[in-house]
Design a protein around this motif. Sequence first.
Motif, PDB file in Angstrom:
ATOM      1  N   UNK A   1      67.605  -5.546   1.940  1.00 20.13           N
ATOM      2  CA  UNK A   1      67.311  -6.940   2.324  1.00 20.13           C
ATOM      3  C   UNK A   1      67.294  -7.839   1.109  1.00 20.13           C
TER       4      UNK A   1
ATOM      5  N   UNK B   1      68.969  -7.668  -1.575  1.00 23.51           N
ATOM      6  CA  UNK B   1      70.332  -7.983  -1.995  1.00 23.51           C
ATOM      7  C   UNK B   1      70.971  -8.946  -1.002  1.00 23.51           C
ATOM      8  N   UNK B   2      70.800  -8.656   0.282  1.00 23.88           N
ATOM      9  CA  UNK B   2      71.360  -9.527   1.316  1.00 23.88           C
ATOM     10  C   UNK B   2      70.824 -10.936   1.155  1.00 23.88           C
ATOM     11  N   UNK B   3      69.516 -11.047   0.970  1.00 22.98           N
ATOM     12  CA  UNK B   3      68.898 -12.362   0.841  1.00 22.98           C
ATOM     13  C   UNK B   3      69.436 -13.110  -0.359  1.00 22.98           C
TER      14      UNK B   3
END
Lengths: 182, 572
Positions: free
Chosen positions: A69, A71-73
């Motif tokens: 998450x 990294x995604x964020x």
Amino acid sequence: MVLEKDLNLDATELRLGLPGSSEESLRISNKRALPDMNDDSGVAAAKKCDQETAPPTKAQVVGWPPIRSYRKNSLQTKKTEAETGGMYVKVSMDGAPYLRKIDLKVYKGYPELFKALEDMFKFKVGKYSEREGYNGSEFVPTYEDKDGDWMLVGDVPWEMFINACKRLRIVRGSEARGLGCV
Amino acid sequence: MNYFPDEVVEHVFDFITSHKDRNSVSLVCKSWYKIERYSRQRVFIGNCYSITPQRLIARFPGLKSLTLKGKPHFADFNLVPHDWGGFLDPWIKALAKSRIGLEELRLKRMVVSDDSLELLSKSFPNFKSLVLVSCEGFTTDGVAAIAANCRFLRELDLQENEVEDHRGHWLSCFPESCTSLVSLNFACLKGEINLASLERLVARSPNLKSLRLNRVVPLDTLQKLLMRAPQLVDLGIGSYVDDPSSEVFTKLKAVIQLCNSIRSLSGFLEVAPCCMSAIYPICENLTFLNLSYAPGLQGNDLTKLVQHCRKLQRLWILDCIGDKGLGVVASTCKELQELRVFPSDPFDAGNAAVTEEGLVLISAGCPKLNSLLYFCHQMTNAALITVAKNCTNFIRFRLCILDPVKADPVTNQPLDEGFGAIVRSNKSLKRLSLSGLLTDQVFLYIGMYAKKLEMLSIAFAGDSNKGMLYVLNGCKKLRKLEIRDCPFGDVALLEDMGKYETMRSLWMSSCEVTLGACKTLAKKMPSLNVEIINESEQLEFSLDDRLLVDKMYLYRTLVGHRKDEPEYVLLL
């Protein structure tokens, strides 16, 4: 993830069929009806999804792809920043009852910015000189930079200014004397 | 049998450092158990619920360094709800009450509160090292407490944590007397910091070897920091944006030339590609390069940079490098051991950034490759078979095809044969993640060949219980198995219940396991905690045993049920 729930309303319902009956395994089949099922997944996959359901829209499956998450964020933020591109800063004027917000990216340089501020707050900016700051007006535009210091608007190149400026303040009267004026 | 005095045996044990070996040593006899436990300084606990802090303290009074892991791995992908568990607090409280002289704490996927951090900082006068990876629950206030109170702090390493940033002056909380820092990593913090404080801190830390900055640290500060710390071995750059013709940039170029100890480079959270040329002089010596958080760099920029990195051993990069770029990596980085290629745009299948071609090129060019994490849009059996021929040293092989059930686009076949080839030729494989269209056949291969496999991640794969059974029966060294959205059910789950005592944990979500089967398992195996995570509002747990469970997580434990589970977790 809202879309996932859309696919799997049945999953949150209780089913009392025996294991293996089509009703009970409904949830599983649903979940295996993934995005992009219609094209290249081949015969084997098609067999698995013999159940109903129209092919779902390009939905995002929860937890897929398996990226942290964090990294995604951080990728999302960068995307949104790049896309929206807005650089909104608060503008306050001494004596005004409330503050305003402007998007610095909209302006091409200092003249445009000053015109907008003058229109917004009904005042006039003085004449800028490097030696003396702003002459001819009791209003002086200042900004707070990334270090938290209050600086006179106009000293640095425009690009550098919009990257450094966190908020604007139009100082008036005797306070204005402290900045750039002899 | 003990022909030697205890002190001699203990001295011998000093040379045994791996956790596995020390665990084995402690099982030889009572005497060795005793000697080992009094001399043990470093303890690794892979699942914080497998033991209590009290028992840890009782057994290892000499504990100095503790590693704790909390939530299951799939929590990284939002599959574990908030507040599931993994709280640091009870551990710190218990350790603080004891006489343990804790010096080092390493946490992964745990919930850490500011209070815990403050208690930690005040309870252990010799505390030296705090490493937090993928943790959450704390703010910069907690970080400030560590900075302020740990007088001999050497290491403060915050990796990919979700930290609420109060924009306080945590950095200024390091007292002037603190000169012991060796490693400081605050790249994951989002807020402003006091740049002047940072410069002073670096100036008074002569032992500083590792410094990773966050994105608010601008280039001119970077230049000043490098002037103060040319001895750095590991550097994480925050913001790397400037006008290449500026005076500051010229100074930076000069100072970088002096930093010839840098072996590891990361960050570039904000980056102007035109400034990258200043980095080239240090590329020659780099062994680790992490550009996976630098979306500002395009494929060309990456390729140009990588061409200078002949000694690279580990590369983390975004898929915008493309297959061609990977070709450049393959021909330049002959020492490469680990490659991670992350998707720059996880949800957009439009731009096919890397495919099987890039991977094949890497496998052909980098003979030392042993660890892979590869996100791509497609993969073929032929490519995997070629990779398996080229590379036989894989320890970690994680392949993620962004479309989870995608077949081989050339043959429309499942990827069973490809993965089969990988496990057949890589006999040392310890960790494997599968993706793409897969049938039970791939699990037959895994069970047959992956004899050293310790961790396996499966998603949207298999046809029947047989798949899971092949794995459970064949992989004797399996420790962690995590499965989502596969047609594995009760028969597979219950076939060999004793197996789970040899493993750390099993995760199964959106599979075909019933509540009844979980209850059976929990009843027969008291040494396991079987947890059912159910988030739907209407479910009452007393309901039918034939109900399919949404998420099940089971793990071996010495201490029975935990007491801190949230409402939506049922402990059977």
